[in-house]
Design a protein around this motif. Structure first.
Motif, PDB file in Angstrom:
ATOM      1  N   ALA A 109       0.831  -1.208   0.000  1.00 29.12           N
ATOM      2  CA  ALA A 109       0.000   0.000   0.000  1.00 29.12           C
ATOM      3  C   ALA A 109       0.861   1.251   0.000  1.00 29.12           C
ATOM      4  CB  ALA A 109      -0.927  -0.021   1.209  1.00 29.12           C
ATOM      5  N   TYR A 110       1.909   1.243   0.821  1.00 29.43           N
ATOM      6  CA  TYR A 110       2.810   2.408   0.901  1.00 29.43           C
ATOM      7  C   TYR A 110       3.494   2.657  -0.441  1.00 29.43           C
ATOM      8  CZ  TYR A 110       7.082   4.998   1.875  1.00 29.43           C
ATOM      9  OH  TYR A 110       8.110   5.894   1.830  1.00 29.43           O
ATOM     10  N   CYS A 111       3.995   1.576  -1.051  1.00 29.51           N
ATOM     11  CA  CYS A 111       4.672   1.721  -2.342  1.00 29.51           C
ATOM     12  C   CYS A 111       3.704   2.205  -3.421  1.00 29.51           C
ATOM     13  CB  CYS A 111       5.299   0.395  -2.767  1.00 29.51           C
ATOM     14  SG  CYS A 111       6.722  -0.109  -1.761  1.00 29.51           S
ATOM     15  N   GLY A 112       2.512   1.602  -3.464  1.00 27.78           N
ATOM     16  CA  GLY A 112       1.561   1.929  -4.525  1.00 27.78           C
ATOM     17  C   GLY A 112       0.954   3.296  -4.411  1.00 27.78           C
ATOM     18  N   TRP A 113       0.745   3.770  -3.192  1.00 23.19           N
ATOM     19  CA  TRP A 113       0.045   5.038  -3.002  1.00 23.19           C
ATOM     20  C   TRP A 113       0.936   6.174  -2.524  1.00 23.19           C
ATOM     21  CZ3 TRP A 113      -3.911   1.484  -0.368  1.00 23.19           C
ATOM     22  CH2 TRP A 113      -4.795   0.961  -1.326  1.00 23.19           C
ATOM     23  N   SER A 114       2.199   5.889  -2.256  1.00 20.01           N
ATOM     24  CA  SER A 114       3.088   6.946  -1.774  1.00 20.01           C
ATOM     25  C   SER A 114       4.456   6.909  -2.451  1.00 20.01           C
ATOM     26  CB  SER A 114       3.258   6.846  -0.255  1.00 20.01           C
ATOM     27  OG  SER A 114       4.113   7.873   0.211  1.00 20.01           O
ATOM     28  N   LEU A 115       5.191   5.811  -2.261  1.00 16.95           N
ATOM     29  CA  LEU A 115       6.563   5.751  -2.764  1.00 16.95           C
ATOM     30  C   LEU A 115       6.620   5.784  -4.286  1.00 16.95           C
ATOM     31  CD1 LEU A 115       9.574   5.428  -2.197  1.00 16.95           C
ATOM     32  CD2 LEU A 115       9.228   2.944  -2.217  1.00 16.95           C
ATOM     33  N   PHE A 116       5.879   4.885  -4.945  1.00 16.66           N
ATOM     34  CA  PHE A 116       5.930   4.824  -6.406  1.00 16.66           C
ATOM     35  C   PHE A 116       5.454   6.127  -7.059  1.00 16.66           C
ATOM     36  CE2 PHE A 116       5.544  -0.113  -6.404  1.00 16.66           C
ATOM     37  CZ  PHE A 116       6.848  -0.196  -5.960  1.00 16.66           C
ATOM     38  N   PRO A 117       4.294   6.692  -6.641  1.00  9.13           N
ATOM     39  CA  PRO A 117       3.874   7.973  -7.242  1.00  9.13           C
ATOM     40  C   PRO A 117       4.912   9.072  -7.068  1.00  9.13           C
ATOM     41  CG  PRO A 117       2.038   6.983  -6.071  1.00  9.13           C
ATOM     42  CD  PRO A 117       3.251   6.160  -5.741  1.00  9.13           C
ATOM     43  N   SER A 118       5.552   9.090  -5.888  1.00 13.48           N
ATOM     44  CA  SER A 118       6.589  10.091  -5.647  1.00 13.48           C
ATOM     45  C   SER A 118       7.777   9.881  -6.584  1.00 13.48           C
ATOM     46  CB  SER A 118       7.052  10.025  -4.194  1.00 13.48           C
ATOM     47  OG  SER A 118       8.081  10.962  -3.952  1.00 13.48           O
ATOM     48  N   MET A 119       8.170   8.633  -6.754  1.00  9.25           N
ATOM     49  CA  MET A 119       9.275   8.313  -7.661  1.00  9.25           C
ATOM     50  C   MET A 119       8.925   8.678  -9.101  1.00  9.25           C
ATOM     51  SD  MET A 119      10.320   4.557  -6.115  1.00  9.25           S
ATOM     52  CE  MET A 119      11.130   4.130  -7.657  1.00  9.25           C
ATOM     53  N   ILE A 120       7.707   8.313  -9.518  1.00  8.59           N
ATOM     54  CA  ILE A 120       7.270   8.602 -10.887  1.00  8.59           C
ATOM     55  C   ILE A 120       7.205  10.105 -11.114  1.00  8.59           C
ATOM     56  CG2 ILE A 120       5.333   8.420 -12.481  1.00  8.59           C
ATOM     57  CD1 ILE A 120       4.705   5.712 -11.095  1.00  8.59           C
ATOM     58  N   HIS A 121       6.639  10.827 -10.141  1.00 10.36           N
ATOM     59  CA  HIS A 121       6.523  12.282 -10.241  1.00 10.36           C
ATOM     60  C   HIS A 121       7.905  12.917 -10.431  1.00 10.36           C
ATOM     61  CE1 HIS A 121       5.610  16.457  -9.144  1.00 10.36           C
ATOM     62  NE2 HIS A 121       4.326  16.167  -9.329  1.00 10.36           N
ATOM     63  N   LYS A 122       8.855  12.461  -9.624  1.00 11.40           N
ATOM     64  CA  LYS A 122      10.212  13.007  -9.713  1.00 11.40           C
ATOM     65  C   LYS A 122      10.852  12.659 -11.046  1.00 11.40           C
ATOM     66  CE  LYS A 122      14.544  13.275  -7.117  1.00 11.40           C
ATOM     67  NZ  LYS A 122      15.278  12.806  -5.905  1.00 11.40           N
ATOM     68  N   LYS A 123      10.632  11.421 -11.495  1.00 11.44           N
ATOM     69  CA  LYS A 123      11.214  10.982 -12.767  1.00 11.44           C
ATOM     70  C   LYS A 123      10.624  11.766 -13.935  1.00 11.44           C
ATOM     71  CE  LYS A 123      13.903   8.130 -15.042  1.00 11.44           C
ATOM     72  NZ  LYS A 123      15.372   8.163 -14.881  1.00 11.44           N
ATOM     73  N   VAL A 124       9.302  11.992 -13.907  1.00  8.90           N
ATOM     74  CA  VAL A 124       8.655  12.754 -14.974  1.00  8.90           C
ATOM     75  C   VAL A 124       9.165  14.187 -14.971  1.00  8.90           C
ATOM     76  CG1 VAL A 124       6.463  13.722 -15.771  1.00  8.90           C
ATOM     77  CG2 VAL A 124       6.597  11.321 -15.098  1.00  8.90           C
ATOM     78  N   GLU A 125       9.281  14.781 -13.788  1.00  9.06           N
ATOM     79  CA  GLU A 125       9.820  16.135 -13.688  1.00  9.06           C
ATOM     80  C   GLU A 125      11.186  16.234 -14.348  1.00  9.06           C
ATOM     81  OE1 GLU A 125       9.833  17.338  -9.604  1.00  9.06           O
ATOM     82  OE2 GLU A 125       8.008  18.532  -9.865  1.00  9.06           O
ATOM     83  N   GLN A 126      12.042  15.253 -14.051  1.00 10.85           N
ATOM     84  CA  GLN A 126      13.381  15.255 -14.631  1.00 10.85           C
ATOM     85  C   GLN A 126      13.341  15.079 -16.143  1.00 10.85           C
ATOM     86  OE1 GLN A 126      15.267  12.070 -12.479  1.00 10.85           O
ATOM     87  NE2 GLN A 126      15.753  13.333 -10.681  1.00 10.85           N
ATOM     88  N   SER A 127      12.400  14.269 -16.626  1.00  9.32           N
ATOM     89  CA  SER A 127      12.367  13.945 -18.058  1.00  9.32           C
ATOM     90  C   SER A 127      11.814  15.077 -18.904  1.00  9.32           C
ATOM     91  CB  SER A 127      11.550  12.672 -18.283  1.00  9.32           C
ATOM     92  OG  SER A 127      10.179  12.896 -18.006  1.00  9.32           O
TER      93      SER A 127
END
Length: 556
Positions: free
Chosen positions: A20-38
């Motif tokens: 739950a933590y990964c799906g609703w917190s960690l992964f979205p945060s990682m994706i958000h940061k990755k998209v920002e960088q891209s």
């Protein structure tokens, strides 16, 4: 065994919580940061390369309104048109970067555009197709000439009225000047009693043949290639007054008219766009704020346009002159349902707001659909707080008393230096005052509405198109014989669709880089959550079962 089952159940809970933590917190945060960088445009990055050269060409489709009754129109008949096309071109965009700002948050460039005719996509149509279309350059010249004379007369009336304000005993003459100024009478009404102005129009009428190749009507017989890109030639070996008129046209600086090697002139719709660009853009790179990526900051070193009317207060920029949004090649990331966004189009000198419509799927890629609202060209005028679009540059045309055009039409005279009127294709949504005067229009919201499908995370356009139509009023002009029997109508010339459909190569790239990663993370998320919860429940059930079995055993 009891301790082991509880331990497994506890472990399942931990795995479920982690899922739950990964799906609703960690992964979205990682994706958000990755998209920002891209999405940030940094020198040498992959995004910079895509910014300089679009990964695939845009589709540029042109539909022409072929006129089927030109001779009858010359005698007052209502025009009948037939749409032909699309003539499809691949539009390649290359940005010539001038420099980055010191902090890297802005990038300045000039955009070069090249059009290549796509024979396969256009078939059975070809660029050599013969068409009968509105003679845009001749009609524009006549109306501009009329407007300039009217403006001269208007200025004269204003100056005379100023003197009358200081001169007693001439109220009757003052009221006459007020009528001239208030009604903005055309040359048809004013110049008849002015020998000098009448003589100008007589000379113009006598030299139209020499300037515009002996026209028999307000329509030109030409090919698609000439009308759109190569140019319809005129001013061929003019003499005397005709040569002076041609020199005036040449010096007017119209983008759509180019001088040929033999000294003649040629009109084309898009010839000036095919090659090196001249407009200097400054856009946000996304550094420091990814939500601003590609937003236009300046055009030709100015934060605002100087095309439309501004407020009465000095230095006040009207909403019409504001530059908002991107150039539609991409959009800010992290789109949300119900939001809106802007695009800016230099071709029509204005920003356009797009509104969320629905969720979509494009070849397995999720996105949002946006389209223009009714406020684009339907809601224009003082009642909508955007009367700055009502430049009132046209005389003796179908318009409202306050100078604004009726709903669904926008006067681009101050934008294009020509009396061109913008509508949606086939005058979709336009007032009946315009549509009822043309036969052959078939408006269809699905075919003619501007829309774009955008990938929700990155802001990448998946498919869509900007769809607009260019028209011009056809009307009678005093002492110009070729116009004397014309009925005043808003005459369609062409409509264009400029957009994109992500090709299979880009779809595969997009899926590999983003969609598949998202799916993998989604699987990890739900596998962890559901698997952990399942193990926890099974462990607990097993524990309860074993405990129940142990309690029942002594009773046997």
């Amino acid at each position: 065994m009891l301790h082991w089952s509880l331990f497994v159940s506890l472990l399942g809970v931990i795995v479920a919580v982690l899922g739950a933590y990964c799906g609703w917190s960690l992964f979205p945060s990682m994706i958000h940061k990755k998209v920002e960088q891209s999405v940030v445009i940094a020198d040498g990055s992959e995004q910079y390369k895509r910014f300089v050269n679009l990964p695939q060409p845009l589709n540029f489709k042109v539909y022409i309104f072929n006129v089927t009754n030109p001779d009858k129109i010359q005698h007052g008949a209502i025009p009948i048109v037939e749409e032909i096309g699309p003539y499809v071109y691949k539009q390649y965009r290359h940005k010539k970067v001038k420099h980055f700002s010191h902090d890297g948050s802005k990038i300045t460039y000039v955009q070069n555009v090249r059009f290549d005719f796509d024979e396969d996509a256009s078939a059975p149509y070809t660029q050599s197709d013969h068409i009968v279309a509105l003679n845009m350059h001749m009609n524009a010249f006549l109306q501009v000439f009329e407007r300039e004379i009217t403006d001269i007369l208007q200025g004269f009336a204003n100056r005379l009225n100023s003197r009358l304000n200081r001169t007693p005993g001439v109220r009757v003459l003052k009221r006459l000047m007020e009528r001239i100024r208030g009604k903005r009478k055309s040359v048809l009404q004013i110049s008849e009693n002015d020998p000098g102005l009448a003589l100008l129009l007589v000379h113009l009428n006598a030299n139209l043949k020499a300037v515009f190749n002996d026209p028999r009507s307000m329509f030109v017989h030409t090919s698609v290639r000439e009308y759109l890109f190569d140019g319809v030639r005129f001013c061929i070996n003019p003499q005397g007054i005709a040569k002076a008129i041609c020199n005036q046209i040449k010096e007017s600086g119209s983008k759509t008219i180019r001088e040929q090697s033999d000294g003649s002139l040629a009109f084309s719709f898009f010839g000036h766009k095919n090659g090196s660009g001249h407009d200097v853009y400054e856009v946000h790179t996304g550094k420091g704020d990814a939500m601003k990526v590609l937003e236009i900051q300046k055009l030709d070193d100015s934060h605002n346009l100087q095309v439309w009317l501004n407020g009465s207060n000095e230095g006040e920029t009207s909403v019409c002159n504001q530059i908002n949004g991107t150039d539609a090649s991409s959009y800010p990331p992290f789109r949300q349902r119900g939001d809106s966004m802007y695009i800016f189009s230099a071709d029509i000198c204005r920003s356009v707001q797009l509104f969320y419509q629905s969720d979509i799927q494009y070849q397995g890629i999720p996105g949002f659909r946006y389209s223009i609202g009714e406020n684009f060209i339907n809601d224009i005028g003082p009642e909508h707080d955007n009367e700055c679009f009502c430049t009132d540059k046209l005389s003796n045309v179908i318009k409202r008393k306050n100078g604004c055009l009726y709903a669904g039409a926008l006067d681009l005279t101050t934008c294009l230096d020509a009396p061109v009127i913008l509508t949606l294709p086939h005058m979709l949504g336009a007032s009946n005052e315009y549509r009822k005067m043309i036969r052959g229009l078939k408006p269809d919201a699905k075919k003619h509405q501007t829309f774009v499908d955008v990938q929700t995370l990155t802001g990448t356009p998946l498919q869509g198109g900007k769809r607009v139509q260019f028209n011009m009023f056809l009307k009678s002009i005093n002492r110009i014989t070729i116009t004397e029997n014309l009925t005043t109508v808003l005459m369609p010339a062409i409509w264009v669709e400029e957009g994109i459909q992500l090709n299979s190569e880009m779809v595969a790239f997009f899926k590999r880089k983003l969609i598949n990663t998202l799916k993998t993370l989604d699987i990890v998320h739900w596998a962890g959550l559901c698997g952990g919860a399942g193990v926890a429940v099974l462990g607990l059930i097993y524990y309860i079962y074993q405990r129940g079995a142990k309690v029942e055993k002594p009773c046997k």
